[in-house]
Each structure stands twice: as C-alpha cells, then as structure tokens.
Design a protein around this motif. Structure first.
Motif, PDB file in Angstrom:
ATOM      1  N   GLY A  32       0.563  -1.063  -0.016  1.00 52.06           N
ATOM      2  CA  GLY A  32      -0.198   0.178  -0.207  1.00 52.06           C
ATOM      3  C   GLY A  32       0.788   1.380  -0.431  1.00 52.06           C
ATOM      4  O   GLY A  32       2.055   1.269   0.761  1.00 52.06           O
ATOM      5  N   THR A  33       0.197   2.427  -0.314  1.00 46.11           N
ATOM      6  CA  THR A  33       1.493   3.694  -0.514  1.00 46.11           C
ATOM      7  C   THR A  33       0.034   5.017   0.191  1.00 46.11           C
ATOM      8  O   THR A  33      -1.037   4.616   0.553  1.00 46.11           O
ATOM      9  N   ALA A  34       1.071   5.626   0.996  1.00 47.82           N
ATOM     10  CA  ALA A  34       0.527   6.760   0.928  1.00 47.82           C
ATOM     11  C   ALA A  34       0.963   7.646   0.542  1.00 47.82           C
ATOM     12  O   ALA A  34       2.414   8.018   0.277  1.00 47.82           O
ATOM     13  N   LYS A  35      -0.010   8.760  -0.119  1.00 44.14           N
ATOM     14  CA  LYS A  35       0.992  10.242  -0.692  1.00 44.14           C
ATOM     15  C   LYS A  35       1.183  11.836  -0.539  1.00 44.14           C
ATOM     16  O   LYS A  35      -0.274  11.732   0.863  1.00 44.14           O
ATOM     17  N   HIS A  36       2.113  12.737   0.566  1.00 42.78           N
ATOM     18  CA  HIS A  36       1.486  13.473   0.680  1.00 42.78           C
ATOM     19  C   HIS A  36       0.786  14.924  -0.037  1.00 42.78           C
ATOM     20  O   HIS A  36       1.779  15.321  -0.812  1.00 42.78           O
ATOM     21  N   LEU A  37      -0.302  15.446   0.021  1.00 42.45           N
ATOM     22  CA  LEU A  37      -0.798  16.287  -0.887  1.00 42.45           C
ATOM     23  C   LEU A  37      -1.297  17.597   0.261  1.00 42.45           C
ATOM     24  O   LEU A  37      -1.364  18.257  -0.676  1.00 42.45           O
ATOM     25  N   VAL A  93       4.828   1.922   1.922  1.00 43.15           N
ATOM     26  CA  VAL A  93       5.385   3.082   1.020  1.00 43.15           C
ATOM     27  C   VAL A  93       5.072   4.442   0.610  1.00 43.15           C
ATOM     28  O   VAL A  93       3.946   4.772   0.450  1.00 43.15           O
ATOM     29  N   VAL A  94       5.250   5.188   1.588  1.00 41.98           N
ATOM     30  CA  VAL A  94       4.806   6.812   1.569  1.00 41.98           C
ATOM     31  C   VAL A  94       5.712   7.658   1.390  1.00 41.98           C
ATOM     32  O   VAL A  94       6.657   7.812   0.731  1.00 41.98           O
ATOM     33  N   GLU A  95       5.126   8.046   0.343  1.00 40.54           N
ATOM     34  CA  GLU A  95       5.565   9.868  -0.453  1.00 40.54           C
ATOM     35  C   GLU A  95       5.930  10.447  -0.075  1.00 40.54           C
ATOM     36  O   GLU A  95       4.571  11.495   0.615  1.00 40.54           O
ATOM     37  N   GLY A  96       6.496  11.287   0.612  1.00 43.97           N
ATOM     38  CA  GLY A  96       6.556  12.649   1.092  1.00 43.97           C
ATOM     39  C   GLY A  96       7.084  12.736   2.810  1.00 43.97           C
ATOM     40  O   GLY A  96       7.145  11.234   3.905  1.00 43.97           O
TER      41      GLY A  96
END
Length: 271
Positions: A32-37, A93-96
């Motif tokens: 799973g992923t998480a993206k800082h928006l 996997v986290v972006e940001g």
C-alpha cells in the motif's frame, strides 16, 4: 507491515522511485502507498460526495465497480498508516512527510529525521538494495492487522473464537495526569521473546494461533501500546491464554517505559 518513506524536494523523482519500490516489493506481499498532498483537496467541489461532506457527513465513501474512495476529516500520517495496516498490507511505501520519524530514503540534499539511505538522484537507486533494507525493517501493526493476519492462519478452520487485548496509555492514574509514554526495547530481543511466548502458548489445548505486537517510541495519552490476538476452538480455552499472554509479556519482554506527566518524567519498571 514494514514501512519505508521516500522524501525529497519537488521534481526530485520521488514518485518514480516509489513506483519502482512498489513493483519490487510486490514479489513479497501486498503493498500500500500513502502520498502527502499538503493542502490539496480530492473531494471535488460540486460532486455528490462533496455535497454529502458539506451537509455534515464525517466520512463519505464513493463506490464504483473498480474503486472505493474514502473522504474523512482530521487525518494525519498515523491514520493513513493505520488504514494500510488494517487493510492487511505487508508493506507501506510513503511519499513525502519528510518531517516524520519513519525510516526514509532521502533524495538530494534533503535533511530529515531517520534517514536510512541517501541518493543524489532517484535514477541511482539500487532497487535490490532497497528491497533488502525494507525486508529488515521492524513491523508496524494495528489490532485490525493482527486480526486479519490470524484469520489467514493455516488452522483457522479449527477456531470458534478470536479474542483481542489492547493496552492503551492511561491518561489519569490517581492524581497524576500522563501526557505521553515513551517505550524503548533491547534491539531485536523483544520480538524474539514475544515470538517464544506465542510459540509456547500455542501449544496449549484448543489454541489455534496467537500473535502479539508492542509499539515503541512516543505514544500519546489514549494511544495504543500493545496488541494480543488469540484464536481458539472455544472461548473457555481462549480467555485464560489471553490473560497469560499479557502477564508474560510484561514479565519477560525487555521493553522499558518512561512516563511523561505534568509533574515530571521518570522511568517505570514492570511495564
């Protein structure tokens, strides 16, 4: 769930690196992923889901044959990680979120906490090296993720009950008010001890499987500290083992607790 973060300044190639990491980790489990928006809003003005939220709905879910999208309020990185863990992901996997304390791959000259790898350019990444790094990271769990995992046990068809224990940070003890607790473990040993306890308790009559997880670091008042999940053939077999599991964890697992209160801070023996 093992978590890695990719952080860098704009146009540093974060998304491309995340894509490559996801593709590699898919060989080992669900990702799973998480993206800082930042300040973006995904619930587009004028849509039906936007109207539901405007009317006061605290959670809005949009469902299509291929997608389920959840809109909710007052979210943060922890709530995103809990969503991924509850969904049964093996990797996150986290972006940001560069300010977080998550283990992270830093791109360029970014300064951030807990950098475990630095790359001048995302194209320089050795994906096999990153995969090996992620596989060695500690686990992140919720009560829901442990329940989902125990439901996948090979003997789950023998179970007639699943029981759980969740220990949380007590905010008030007598006249003392706790703001947060801080937990430290002896590297690697705590998990070995918990695995041994689970293995021994699993040998008891009627016990199908048992899992436990103790969080470390800073946990705020009301936050979850420890989870134990037991699957058993019958409830009479389940509850004594659930109690024994938490008592043995407290007595045998080398985890130290520091209490931070309005009156001061101190280490507590016998967590």
């Amino acid at each position: 769930m093992k978590i890695i973060s990719v952080a860098g300044y704009k146009k540093s190639g974060k998304t491309g690196l995340v894509e490559r990491i996801v593709e590699a980790l898919k060989r080992y489990g669900q990702v799973g992923t998480a993206k800082h928006l930042h300040e973006h809003s995904l619930n587009i003005r004028g849509t039906d889901t936007w109207k539901h939220a405007r009317a006061g709905a605290d959670v809005v879910i949009g469902v299509t044959p291929d997608e389920l999208v959840k809109f909710s309020r007052n979210n943060n990185l922890i709530s995103a990680l809990d969503e991924l863990a509850d969904a049964g992901m093996d990797f996150g996997v986290v972006e940001g979120f560069k300010e977080s304390t998550l283990p992270k791959i830093a791109l360029g000259n970014l300064e951030a906490p807990n950098i475990v790898m630095r790359l001048d350019r995302s194209e320089d990444a050795d994906i096999d090296e990153i995969t090996d790094l992620v596989l060695r990271l500690p686990e992140y769990h919720t009560s829901g993720s442990l329940i989902k995992r125990i439901r996948q046990s090979k003997d789950i068809e023998k179970a007639g009950a699943i029981g759980t224990f969740t220990g949380i940070v007590r905010a008030v003890t007598g006249g003392t008010r706790t703001e947060f607790l801080e937990f430290e473990e002896y590297a690697g040993i705590a998990k070995q001890k918990m695995d041994r306890i689970c293995s021994e308790l699993k040998e008891k009559e009627g016990i199908v499987d048992i899992l436990m997880h103790h969080r470390t670091g800073i946990i705020p008042k009301g936050g979850d500290i420890v989870y134990i999940v037991v699957a058993a053939g019958h409830r009479d077999e389940l509850f004594p083992v659930l109690r024994e599991a938490i008592e043995r964890l407290k007595a045998e697992v080398p985890i130290w607790k520091k209490e931070h209160t309005l009156e001061g801070e101190w280490w507590v023996h016998g967590v």
